[in-house]
Design a protein around this motif. Structure first.
Motif, PDB file in Angstrom:
ATOM      1  N   GLN A 133       0.839  -1.199   0.000  1.00 32.63           N
ATOM      2  CA  GLN A 133       0.000   0.000   0.000  1.00 32.63           C
ATOM      3  C   GLN A 133       0.873   1.247   0.000  1.00 32.63           C
ATOM      4  OE1 GLN A 133      -2.110   0.754   3.745  1.00 32.63           O
ATOM      5  NE2 GLN A 133      -3.971   1.211   2.567  1.00 32.63           N
ATOM      6  N   PHE A 134       0.544   2.202  -0.820  1.00 28.83           N
ATOM      7  CA  PHE A 134       1.243   3.472  -0.857  1.00 28.83           C
ATOM      8  C   PHE A 134       0.962   4.264   0.419  1.00 28.83           C
ATOM      9  CE2 PHE A 134       3.032   7.312  -2.339  1.00 28.83           C
ATOM     10  CZ  PHE A 134       2.115   8.338  -2.148  1.00 28.83           C
ATOM     11  N   VAL A 135       1.998   4.942   0.936  1.00 32.32           N
ATOM     12  CA  VAL A 135       1.861   5.773   2.120  1.00 32.32           C
ATOM     13  C   VAL A 135       2.128   7.242   1.773  1.00 32.32           C
ATOM     14  CG1 VAL A 135       2.707   6.242   4.435  1.00 32.32           C
ATOM     15  CG2 VAL A 135       2.512   3.873   3.639  1.00 32.32           C
ATOM     16  N   ALA A 136       3.326   7.526   1.251  1.00 32.45           N
ATOM     17  CA  ALA A 136       3.704   8.907   0.956  1.00 32.45           C
ATOM     18  C   ALA A 136       4.878   8.913  -0.006  1.00 32.45           C
ATOM     19  CB  ALA A 136       4.079   9.645   2.244  1.00 32.45           C
ATOM     20  N   ARG A 151       2.690   9.163 -11.168  1.00 30.86           N
ATOM     21  CA  ARG A 151       2.587   7.756 -10.828  1.00 30.86           C
ATOM     22  C   ARG A 151       3.336   7.449  -9.523  1.00 30.86           C
ATOM     23  NH1 ARG A 151       1.249   4.231 -14.913  1.00 30.86           N
ATOM     24  NH2 ARG A 151       2.816   2.723 -14.222  1.00 30.86           N
ATOM     25  N   SER A 152       3.548   8.459  -8.702  1.00 27.90           N
ATOM     26  CA  SER A 152       4.365   8.293  -7.494  1.00 27.90           C
ATOM     27  C   SER A 152       3.750   7.343  -6.485  1.00 27.90           C
ATOM     28  CB  SER A 152       4.609   9.647  -6.824  1.00 27.90           C
ATOM     29  OG  SER A 152       3.389  10.252  -6.434  1.00 27.90           O
ATOM     30  N   HIS A 153       2.479   7.033  -6.619  1.00 26.60           N
ATOM     31  CA  HIS A 153       1.796   6.132  -5.692  1.00 26.60           C
ATOM     32  C   HIS A 153       1.911   4.665  -6.118  1.00 26.60           C
ATOM     33  CE1 HIS A 153      -0.989   6.961  -8.920  1.00 26.60           C
ATOM     34  NE2 HIS A 153      -1.695   5.896  -8.579  1.00 26.60           N
ATOM     35  N   LEU A 154       2.549   4.409  -7.251  1.00 23.53           N
ATOM     36  CA  LEU A 154       2.627   3.048  -7.783  1.00 23.53           C
ATOM     37  C   LEU A 154       3.986   2.407  -7.511  1.00 23.53           C
ATOM     38  CD1 LEU A 154       0.867   3.650 -11.206  1.00 23.53           C
ATOM     39  CD2 LEU A 154      -0.113   2.748  -9.093  1.00 23.53           C
ATOM     40  N   PRO A 155       4.009   1.259  -6.867  1.00 22.73           N
ATOM     41  CA  PRO A 155       5.291   0.613  -6.531  1.00 22.73           C
ATOM     42  C   PRO A 155       6.159   0.329  -7.753  1.00 22.73           C
ATOM     43  CG  PRO A 155       3.483  -0.425  -5.341  1.00 22.73           C
ATOM     44  CD  PRO A 155       2.864   0.519  -6.317  1.00 22.73           C
ATOM     45  N   ASP A 156       5.547   0.007  -8.867  1.00 26.48           N
ATOM     46  CA  ASP A 156       6.324  -0.369 -10.056  1.00 26.48           C
ATOM     47  C   ASP A 156       7.155   0.779 -10.613  1.00 26.48           C
ATOM     48  OD1 ASP A 156       3.883  -2.684 -11.498  1.00 26.48           O
ATOM     49  OD2 ASP A 156       5.347  -2.887  -9.876  1.00 26.48           O
ATOM     50  N   GLU A 157       6.878   2.026 -10.162  1.00 21.92           N
ATOM     51  CA  GLU A 157       7.651   3.164 -10.632  1.00 21.92           C
ATOM     52  C   GLU A 157       9.062   3.200 -10.048  1.00 21.92           C
ATOM     53  OE1 GLU A 157       5.813   4.373 -13.451  1.00 21.92           O
ATOM     54  OE2 GLU A 157       6.839   6.184 -12.744  1.00 21.92           O
TER      55      GLU A 157
END
Length: 125
Positions: free
Chosen positions: A46-49, A105-111
Motif C-alpha cells: 500500500q502506498f503511504v507517501a 505515478r508516485s503512488h505506484l510501486p512499479d515506478e
C-alpha cells in the motif's frame, strides 16, 4: 546504483508516534523521488507517501494525510517519515523506495527501481 535501509520501526501504543528513516548509500537522494509503502500480513503493498527529487512536491495516501509527514534531509541523505496518531490499521512492514519516477505515478510501486528491506511497525491497542 543506490542501496536503501530503513530504521525506526517498533512497537507503539494507539495514538503514539514513530519516526521512520530511510538512508541511501551509493547515490544522493537528490537524484530520485522517494516513496514509503507498507504491507500488512495477507494484504497488498500500500502506498503511504512520496516526495519528489527536489523535495518540492509531496503526495500522501488518504490514510496518511494529516497524520504523516515525509521530508528530505539532504545533508544526511535520509528521507524521514514522521507518523503521528497511530492506529492499529497502521501496523505493517514499512519500506522505502527510490527512483527517477514519473511524478503522477508516485503512488505506484512499479515506478520505483530501488527498495529497502523494510522495518516493522506494530501499533497495539
Amino acid at each position: 546504483q543506490v542501496q536503501l535501509a530503513e530504521s525506526g520501526g517498533g512497537l507503539v501504543q494507539t495514538g503514539g508516534s514513530l519516526r521512520l528513516s530511510c538512508v541511501a548509500s551509493g547515490r544522493s537522494f537528490g537524484d530520485y523521488a522517494v516513496g514509503w509503502f507498507r504491507q500488512a500480513p495477507g494484504k497488498e503493498r500500500q502506498f503511504v507517501a512520496a516526495i519528489s527529487w527536489n523535495g518540492a512536491l509531496t503526495n500522501y495516501a488518504d490514510s496518511a494525510k494529516g497524520r504523516f509527514t515525509i521530508s528530505k534531509d539532504y545533508t544526511k541523505n535520509t528521507v524521514p517519515l514522521e507518523m503521528n496518531a497511530l492506529v492499529s490499521d497502521d501496523t505493517a512492514v514499512y519500506s522505502c523506495a527510490a527512483g527517477p519516477i514519473f511524478w503522477q505515478r508516485s503512488h505506484l510501486p512499479d515506478e520505483y527501481g530501488y527498495w529497502g528491506q523494510g522495518t516493522q511497525v506494530t501499533v497495539s491497542s
